[in-house]
Design a protein around this motif. Structure first.
Motif, mmCIF file in Angstrom:
data_model
loop_
_atom_site.group_PDB
_atom_site.id
_atom_site.type_symbol
_atom_site.label_atom_id
_atom_site.label_comp_id
_atom_site.label_asym_id
_atom_site.label_seq_id
_atom_site.Cartn_x
_atom_site.Cartn_y
_atom_site.Cartn_z
ATOM 1 N N GLU A 11 -6.363 -23.279 -63.697
ATOM 2 C CA GLU A 11 -7.326 -24.386 -63.752
ATOM 3 C C GLU A 11 -7.406 -25.102 -62.400
ATOM 4 O O GLU A 11 -8.492 -25.471 -61.962
ATOM 5 C CB GLU A 11 -6.925 -25.376 -64.842
ATOM 6 C CG GLU A 11 -7.146 -24.859 -66.235
ATOM 7 C CD GLU A 11 -6.637 -25.816 -67.288
ATOM 8 O OE1 GLU A 11 -6.457 -27.012 -66.998
ATOM 9 O OE2 GLU A 11 -6.409 -25.358 -68.415
ATOM 10 N N HIS A 12 -6.266 -25.303 -61.768
ATOM 11 C CA HIS A 12 -6.256 -25.984 -60.473
ATOM 12 C C HIS A 12 -6.998 -25.169 -59.420
ATOM 13 O O HIS A 12 -7.832 -25.710 -58.686
ATOM 14 C CB HIS A 12 -4.815 -26.252 -60.019
ATOM 15 C CG HIS A 12 -4.738 -26.886 -58.672
ATOM 16 N ND1 HIS A 12 -5.185 -28.155 -58.422
ATOM 17 C CD2 HIS A 12 -4.288 -26.404 -57.487
ATOM 18 C CE1 HIS A 12 -5.008 -28.439 -57.141
ATOM 19 N NE2 HIS A 12 -4.472 -27.394 -56.553
ATOM 20 N N VAL A 13 -6.721 -23.887 -59.356
ATOM 21 C CA VAL A 13 -7.385 -23.020 -58.372
ATOM 22 C C VAL A 13 -8.889 -23.006 -58.608
ATOM 23 O O VAL A 13 -9.672 -23.137 -57.664
ATOM 24 C CB VAL A 13 -6.797 -21.593 -58.408
ATOM 25 C CG1 VAL A 13 -7.646 -20.628 -57.586
ATOM 26 C CG2 VAL A 13 -5.365 -21.602 -57.900
ATOM 27 N N LEU A 14 -9.312 -22.879 -59.864
ATOM 28 C CA LEU A 14 -10.744 -22.871 -60.158
ATOM 29 C C LEU A 14 -11.395 -24.204 -59.795
ATOM 30 O O LEU A 14 -12.509 -24.232 -59.258
ATOM 31 C CB LEU A 14 -10.982 -22.549 -61.637
ATOM 32 C CG LEU A 14 -10.656 -21.118 -62.049
ATOM 33 C CD1 LEU A 14 -10.802 -20.961 -63.564
ATOM 34 C CD2 LEU A 14 -11.527 -20.120 -61.323
ATOM 35 N N SER A 15 -10.693 -25.293 -60.044
ATOM 36 C CA SER A 15 -11.212 -26.614 -59.687
ATOM 37 C C SER A 15 -11.383 -26.745 -58.174
ATOM 38 O O SER A 15 -12.408 -27.236 -57.691
ATOM 39 C CB SER A 15 -10.268 -27.696 -60.203
ATOM 40 O OG SER A 15 -10.646 -28.960 -59.743
ATOM 41 N N VAL A 16 -10.374 -26.305 -57.428
ATOM 42 C CA VAL A 16 -10.441 -26.375 -55.966
ATOM 43 C C VAL A 16 -11.571 -25.487 -55.445
ATOM 44 O O VAL A 16 -12.321 -25.887 -54.550
ATOM 45 C CB VAL A 16 -9.084 -25.985 -55.330
ATOM 46 C CG1 VAL A 16 -9.207 -25.802 -53.824
ATOM 47 C CG2 VAL A 16 -8.033 -27.047 -55.650
ATOM 48 N N LEU A 17 -11.723 -24.309 -56.016
ATOM 49 C CA LEU A 17 -12.801 -23.422 -55.581
ATOM 50 C C LEU A 17 -14.171 -24.036 -55.860
ATOM 51 O O LEU A 17 -15.084 -23.925 -55.041
ATOM 52 C CB LEU A 17 -12.677 -22.052 -56.248
ATOM 53 C CG LEU A 17 -11.521 -21.193 -55.758
ATOM 54 C CD1 LEU A 17 -11.406 -19.928 -56.611
ATOM 55 C CD2 LEU A 17 -11.665 -20.853 -54.293
ATOM 56 N N GLN A 18 -14.309 -24.699 -57.013
ATOM 57 C CA GLN A 18 -15.586 -25.352 -57.319
ATOM 58 C C GLN A 18 -15.874 -26.466 -56.324
ATOM 59 O O GLN A 18 -16.996 -26.610 -55.835
ATOM 60 C CB GLN A 18 -15.577 -25.913 -58.750
ATOM 61 C CG GLN A 18 -16.889 -26.567 -59.139
ATOM 62 C CD GLN A 18 -18.043 -25.593 -59.174
ATOM 63 O OE1 GLN A 18 -17.973 -24.586 -59.865
ATOM 64 N NE2 GLN A 18 -19.107 -25.879 -58.454
ATOM 65 N N LYS A 19 -14.856 -27.262 -55.999
ATOM 66 C CA LYS A 19 -15.029 -28.334 -55.010
ATOM 67 C C LYS A 19 -15.413 -27.745 -53.653
ATOM 68 O O LYS A 19 -16.272 -28.287 -52.949
ATOM 69 C CB LYS A 19 -13.752 -29.157 -54.871
ATOM 70 C CG LYS A 19 -13.456 -30.035 -56.045
ATOM 71 C CD LYS A 19 -12.142 -30.764 -55.811
ATOM 72 C CE LYS A 19 -11.654 -31.483 -57.031
ATOM 73 N NZ LYS A 19 -10.334 -32.102 -56.823
ATOM 74 N N ALA A 20 -14.764 -26.642 -53.274
ATOM 75 C CA ALA A 20 -15.065 -26.001 -51.990
ATOM 76 C C ALA A 20 -16.509 -25.509 -51.968
ATOM 77 O O ALA A 20 -17.218 -25.668 -50.980
ATOM 78 C CB ALA A 20 -14.100 -24.844 -51.739
ATOM 79 N N PHE A 21 -16.938 -24.902 -53.067
ATOM 80 C CA PHE A 21 -18.318 -24.428 -53.152
ATOM 81 C C PHE A 21 -19.288 -25.598 -52.994
ATOM 82 O O PHE A 21 -20.263 -25.515 -52.239
ATOM 83 C CB PHE A 21 -18.550 -23.723 -54.490
ATOM 84 C CG PHE A 21 -19.962 -23.268 -54.675
ATOM 85 C CD1 PHE A 21 -20.404 -22.093 -54.090
ATOM 86 C CD2 PHE A 21 -20.846 -24.011 -55.432
ATOM 87 C CE1 PHE A 21 -21.716 -21.675 -54.246
ATOM 88 C CE2 PHE A 21 -22.158 -23.601 -55.600
ATOM 89 C CZ PHE A 21 -22.590 -22.428 -55.010
ATOM 90 N N ASP A 22 -19.009 -26.695 -53.702
ATOM 91 C CA ASP A 22 -19.870 -27.878 -53.617
ATOM 92 C C ASP A 22 -19.919 -28.422 -52.191
ATOM 93 O O ASP A 22 -20.987 -28.774 -51.690
ATOM 94 C CB ASP A 22 -19.386 -28.967 -54.574
ATOM 95 C CG ASP A 22 -19.553 -28.575 -56.037
ATOM 96 O OD1 ASP A 22 -20.317 -27.623 -56.331
ATOM 97 O OD2 ASP A 22 -18.907 -29.216 -56.889
#
Length: 53
Positions: A11-22
């Motif tokens: 969940e943390h990795v996916l959250s960080v990746l979403q923030k990076a994409f944004d």
């Protein structure tokens, strides 16, 4: 690593990746800044001990 920790890590990795994409979509970062930001965000979620997730 138990299943709860694996789930939290995922969940943390996916959250960080979403923030990076944004952030990338906003055009706020070049590649070097993005890599540094990703490293910092991923390490902050993991911390010194994996159980802190």
């Amino acid at each position: 690593m138990n299943k709860v920790m694996e789930s939290k890590a995922r969940e943390h990795v996916l959250s960080v990746l979403q923030k990076a994409f944004d952030k990338g979509q906003q055009g706020d970062m070049d590649t070097t800044k993005m890599i540094q930001w990703l490293e910092q965000e991923l390490q902050s979620g993991i911390g010194a001990r994996p159980e802190t997730l």
